[in-house]
Write an enzyme that holds these catalytic residues in place. Structure first.
Site, PDB file in Angstrom:
ATOM      1  CB  THR A   1      44.734  48.776  36.117  1.00 56.67           C
ATOM      2  OG1 THR A   1      44.721  48.078  37.364  1.00 56.67           O
ATOM      3  CG2 THR A   1      44.992  50.241  36.350  1.00 56.67           C
TER       4      THR A   1
ATOM      5  CB  SER B   1      33.355  51.908  34.801  1.00 56.16           C
ATOM      6  OG  SER B   1      32.739  50.683  34.506  1.00 56.16           O
TER       7      SER B   1
ATOM      8  CG  HIS C   1      32.632  53.114  42.441  1.00 57.42           C
ATOM      9  ND1 HIS C   1      31.420  53.162  41.782  1.00 57.42           N
ATOM     10  CD2 HIS C   1      33.407  52.270  41.733  1.00 57.42           C
ATOM     11  CE1 HIS C   1      31.469  52.371  40.720  1.00 57.42           C
ATOM     12  NE2 HIS C   1      32.667  51.819  40.663  1.00 57.42           N
TER      13      HIS C   1
ATOM     14  CE  LYS D   1      28.804  47.498  41.322  1.00 57.77           C
ATOM     15  NZ  LYS D   1      30.131  48.051  41.073  1.00 57.77           N
TER      16      LYS D   1
ATOM     17  NE  ARG E   1      32.690  43.561  36.508  1.00 58.40           N
ATOM     18  CZ  ARG E   1      32.036  43.378  35.367  1.00 58.40           C
ATOM     19  NH1 ARG E   1      32.196  42.272  34.672  1.00 58.40           N
ATOM     20  NH2 ARG E   1      31.216  44.319  34.918  1.00 58.40           N
TER      21      ARG E   1
ATOM     22  CB  CYS F   1      41.929  61.496  15.545  1.00 60.05           C
ATOM     23  SG  CYS F   1      41.839  60.567  14.041  1.00 60.05           S
TER      24      CYS F   1
HETATM   25  C1  LIG Z   1      34.776  45.741  33.772  1.00 55.74           C
HETATM   26  C2  LIG Z   1      35.384  46.377  34.985  1.00 55.74           C
HETATM   27  C3  LIG Z   1      34.891  47.571  35.493  1.00 55.74           C
HETATM   28  C4  LIG Z   1      35.437  48.137  36.632  1.00 55.74           C
HETATM   29  N1  LIG Z   1      35.048  49.383  37.013  1.00 55.74           N
HETATM   30  C5  LIG Z   1      35.634  49.966  38.087  1.00 55.74           C
HETATM   31  C6  LIG Z   1      35.310  51.290  38.444  1.00 55.74           C
HETATM   32  O1  LIG Z   1      34.586  51.985  37.735  1.00 55.74           O
HETATM   33  N2  LIG Z   1      35.844  51.803  39.570  1.00 55.74           N
HETATM   34  C7  LIG Z   1      36.660  51.074  40.377  1.00 55.74           C
HETATM   35  O2  LIG Z   1      37.046  51.585  41.411  1.00 55.74           O
HETATM   36  N3  LIG Z   1      37.055  49.837  40.024  1.00 55.74           N
HETATM   37  C8  LIG Z   1      36.577  49.273  38.888  1.00 55.74           C
HETATM   38  N4  LIG Z   1      36.961  48.040  38.495  1.00 55.74           N
HETATM   39  C9  LIG Z   1      37.931  47.324  39.312  1.00 55.74           C
HETATM   40  C10 LIG Z   1      39.360  47.751  39.033  1.00 55.74           C
HETATM   41  O3  LIG Z   1      39.608  47.809  37.658  1.00 55.74           O
HETATM   42  C11 LIG Z   1      40.283  46.727  39.685  1.00 55.74           C
HETATM   43  O4  LIG Z   1      39.921  46.582  41.035  1.00 55.74           O
HETATM   44  C12 LIG Z   1      41.741  47.134  39.641  1.00 55.74           C
HETATM   45  O5  LIG Z   1      42.110  47.533  38.355  1.00 55.74           O
HETATM   46  C13 LIG Z   1      42.568  45.934  40.099  1.00 55.74           C
HETATM   47  O6  LIG Z   1      43.913  46.258  40.012  1.00 55.74           O
HETATM   48  P1  LIG Z   1      44.981  45.123  40.262  1.00 55.74           P
HETATM   49  O7  LIG Z   1      46.284  45.805  40.309  1.00 55.74           O
HETATM   50  O8  LIG Z   1      44.595  44.287  41.419  1.00 55.74           O
HETATM   51  O9  LIG Z   1      44.851  44.142  39.001  1.00 55.74           O
HETATM   52  P2  LIG Z   1      45.341  44.296  37.490  1.00 55.74           P
HETATM   53  O10 LIG Z   1      45.167  45.652  36.966  1.00 55.74           O
HETATM   54  O11 LIG Z   1      44.706  43.186  36.742  1.00 55.74           O
HETATM   55  O12 LIG Z   1      46.916  44.051  37.577  1.00 55.74           O
HETATM   56  C14 LIG Z   1      47.478  42.806  37.857  1.00 55.74           C
HETATM   57  C15 LIG Z   1      48.799  42.710  37.118  1.00 55.74           C
HETATM   58  O13 LIG Z   1      49.486  41.543  37.538  1.00 55.74           O
HETATM   59  C16 LIG Z   1      50.176  41.021  36.420  1.00 55.74           C
HETATM   60  N5  LIG Z   1      50.472  39.609  36.700  1.00 55.74           N
HETATM   61  C17 LIG Z   1      49.597  38.577  36.802  1.00 55.74           C
HETATM   62  N6  LIG Z   1      50.261  37.443  37.093  1.00 55.74           N
HETATM   63  C18 LIG Z   1      51.583  37.773  37.173  1.00 55.74           C
HETATM   64  C19 LIG Z   1      52.765  37.029  37.441  1.00 55.74           C
HETATM   65  N7  LIG Z   1      52.745  35.712  37.685  1.00 55.74           N
HETATM   66  N8  LIG Z   1      53.949  37.670  37.419  1.00 55.74           N
HETATM   67  C20 LIG Z   1      54.018  39.007  37.171  1.00 55.74           C
HETATM   68  N9  LIG Z   1      52.913  39.765  36.914  1.00 55.74           N
HETATM   69  C21 LIG Z   1      51.719  39.148  36.924  1.00 55.74           C
HETATM   70  C22 LIG Z   1      49.219  41.223  35.270  1.00 55.74           C
HETATM   71  O14 LIG Z   1      49.895  41.211  34.031  1.00 55.74           O
HETATM   72  C23 LIG Z   1      48.621  42.576  35.604  1.00 55.74           C
HETATM   73  O15 LIG Z   1      49.316  43.634  34.963  1.00 55.74           O
HETATM   74  C24 LIG Z   1      36.465  47.460  37.331  1.00 55.74           C
HETATM   75  C25 LIG Z   1      36.992  46.283  36.805  1.00 55.74           C
HETATM   76  C26 LIG Z   1      36.490  45.774  35.616  1.00 55.74           C
HETATM   77  C27 LIG Z   1      37.160  44.600  34.992  1.00 55.74           C
END
Ligand SMILES: Cc1cc2nc3c(=O)[nH]c(=O)nc-3n(C[C@H](O)[C@H](O)[C@H](O)COP(=O)(O)OP(=O)(O)OC[C@H]3O[C@@H](n4cnc5c(N)ncnc54)[C@H](O)[C@@H]3O)c2cc1C
Length: 498
Positions: free
Chosen positions: A51, A55, A59, A260, A321, A415
């Site tokens: 997160t 990007s 979307h 992509k 990702r 800045c």
């Molecule tokens: C390069 C890239 C580009 C992207 N571009 C887009 C975009 O433009 N638009 C879009 O819609 N999506 C995009 N995405 C996807 C989007 O970023 C993710 O789908 C989203 O951030 C996922 O959120 P999440 O909460 O599942 O995971 P994360 O943000 O990874 O959060 C998971 C959290 O769990 C914590 N955690 C892990 N294990 C444990 C544990 N055992 N105990 C406690 N905490 C734990 C981690 O520390 C982390 O903070 C992109 C992703 C990437 C990497």
């Protein structure tokens, strides 16, 4: 200790593991109800996984395969961002997007995307010939572009400010958040689940696995994981504030067998950003960058927009990702541990989909017995500590930076022209902060051209003063600036721009 759970009030209705976009969105959703909710996050702040570094595109929903979870929740999530940004005061702009055609064959790819988008329910999709495209997006590269698929419903968001806003609002509505609490084990405990971290044990009727790249590990705490996660890194270059001016939309390239393609986009703070590439990696914590990969990103981006200069680049970064072996978002109950819900494999467009995924998770929890009674004290709104405004002349900022501490007009970051007052405010928004990066994500202090050279000690002082956190416990930026400068120099040499 376990017998004392009730007395010590460590029993929750829901424990969420992970405070990324998914965990934060669900926490906020649940804070609208009477349920006791705890979020356990391994890191020093919310929004430190995928997160934080992505990007930032909301979307439009035309790219995800019709019938998939990605398609369904992307469209639903997209339509929630405008009102969410007003309620929670985070930067979001509906900019629209274009997918370019470089070759005649690309028109078929674009038409397929258009048909897929129509089937998904996306509105306003249209194919633009070159003249119409150029009058809409004047900053495109002058050569080699035939036209584009235009989607008016796409937008841009500051992803970490979005997640922070969700969690601040959730906390102000009664959700508990514990940072530095990595979940280590899950076990059945009476009719609940026992959740263990190094510091403490907790129990809950429901546990939601929103651990991003760590989701398969968390699933495996309950039995063999029904899915696997392969971390896939994407690298980016961010350019100085103002470099995104004049680019009024997100510019994608046609998807091909190699993925992509890279995008060129303005950020909500008027930076230009290019990237990402895609590399499968072993270690989900590997957020390194390398000049060779970035040189390829630059060359590919220049097919779309070529008027940016590398000497305006201020930061190299990468995001990882959480790609699953299912190829789609996973929302399912554990077969091994009753009450454990997986929200896993949330790769792109997971940021866009996050508010809709949170609604769906809430629906699933309620169907399994969670109360849906409304929190009578729920407050819908939250204010950000800083807002976009044009930068004042540098001389004025330098004078304000010399003002004594405590002066309401004193600027801490020259800045980005961040006032001391804004930093103080950010430090008291409900999430305990202990790093200069956490302050940067909330206020932009350190986000500018000098990348914190000037303001880092000042931010650190404020952190110590305002939080009573001992100086030795304050976390400084993990990324070494010397190394980043060396990479930028190497990048310029590779591209003959030195
Ligand atoms: C390069 C890239 C580009 C992207 N571009 C887009 C975009 O433009 N638009 C879009 O819609 N999506 C995009 N995405 C996807 C989007 O970023 C993710 O789908 C989203 O951030 C996922 O959120 P999440 O909460 O599942 O995971 P994360 O943000 O990874 O959060 C998971 C959290 O769990 C914590 N955690 C892990 N294990 C444990 C544990 N055992 N105990 C406690 N905490 C734990 C981690 O520390 C982390 O903070 C992109 C992703 C990437 C990497």
């Amino acid at each position: 200790m376990r017998d004392g759970f009730q007395a010590k009030k460590m029993v929750y209705d829901v424990i969420i593991i992970g405070a990324g976009a998914i965990g934060c969105a669900l926490a906020r959703q649940l804070s609208q109800t009477v349920n006791r909710v705890l979020v356990l996050e391994a890191g020093e702040d919310v929004s430190i996984g995928a997160t934080r570094a992505n990007s930032g595109i909301v979307h439009g929903g035309f790219a995800s395969k019709n019938g998939s979870n990605k398609a369904r929740f992307c469209l639903a999530g997209n339509r929630m961002f405008s009102s969410l940004s007003k309620e929670l005061d985070f930067p979001y702009r509906q900019t629209g997007s274009v997918v370019l055609a470089f070759r005649d064959e690309d028109w078929e790819v674009l038409e397929n995307l258009r048909q897929n988008g129509l089937a998904n329910g996306v509105e306003g999709l249209s194919l633009l010939k070159e003249d119409a495209l150029r009058s809409r997006v004047p900053r495109l590269a002058p050569e080699g572009i035939l036209g584009a698929l235009y989607c008016p419903e796409s937008g841009i968001v500051s992803p970490y400010e979005y997640a922070i806003a969700l969690m601040e609002n959730a906390v102000s509505n009664g959700v508990e958040l514990k940072l530095f609490h990595p979940v280590q084990s899950l076990q059945p405990y009476q009719d609940q689940i026992l959740v263990q971290t190094p510091q403490q044990e907790f129990a809950a009727h429901f546990v939601v696995n929103a651990a991003g790249c760590g989701a398969a590990e968390v699933a495996a705490m309950a039995g063999p994981s029904p899915f696997s996660i392969t971390p896939r890194k994407g690298q980016y270059i961010l350019f100085r504030r103002g470099s995104g001016d004049g680019l009024n939309t997100v510019v994608f390239q046609p998807p091909g067998p190699m993925g992509k393609g890279v995008l060129v986009t303005p950020t909500t703070w008027s930076n230009l950003m290019i990237g990402p590439d895609a590399q499968e990696i072993e270690d989900a914590n590997d957020v390194s960058t390398d000049p060779q990969s970035l040189a390829s990103v630059v060359q590919r981006a220049k097919r779309s927009v070529c008027d940016f200069q590398l000497h305006d680049a201020i930061r190299l970064f990468s995001g990882v990702r959480p790609a699953s072996n299912r190829g789609d978002f996973i929302l399912e109950w554990s077969e091994h541990l009753p009450g454990l819900l997986h929200l896993a494999g949330i790769e792109s467009p997971g940021l866009t989909a996050s508010p809709a995924l949170a609604q769906e998770a809430f629906r699933m929890l309620v169907q399994s017995g969670l109360s849906e009674n409304a929190n009578p004290d729920f407050t819908r709104h939250r204010r950000a500590p800083v807002h976009y405004q044009a930068l004042a002349p540098a001389k004025e900022a330098a004078a304000a930076a010399r003002l004594p501490e405590g002066n309401p007009e004193r600027i801490v970051c020259r800045c980005e022209q961040v006032e001391e007052q804004a930093i103080k405010e950010a430090l008291h928004h409900g999430i305990p902060l202990s790093s200069t990066d956490a302050v940067k994500r909330r206020t932009r202090a350190g986000m500018g051209i000098c990348q914190g050279n000037f303001c880092l000690p000042r931010v650190k002082d404020l952190l110590v003063q305002e939080t009573q956190c001992p100086e030795s416990d304050i976390l400084l930026p993990s990324r070494d600036k010397g190394e980043m400068k060396a990479q930028l120099d190497a990048l310029r040499r590779l591209l003959h721009e030195d």
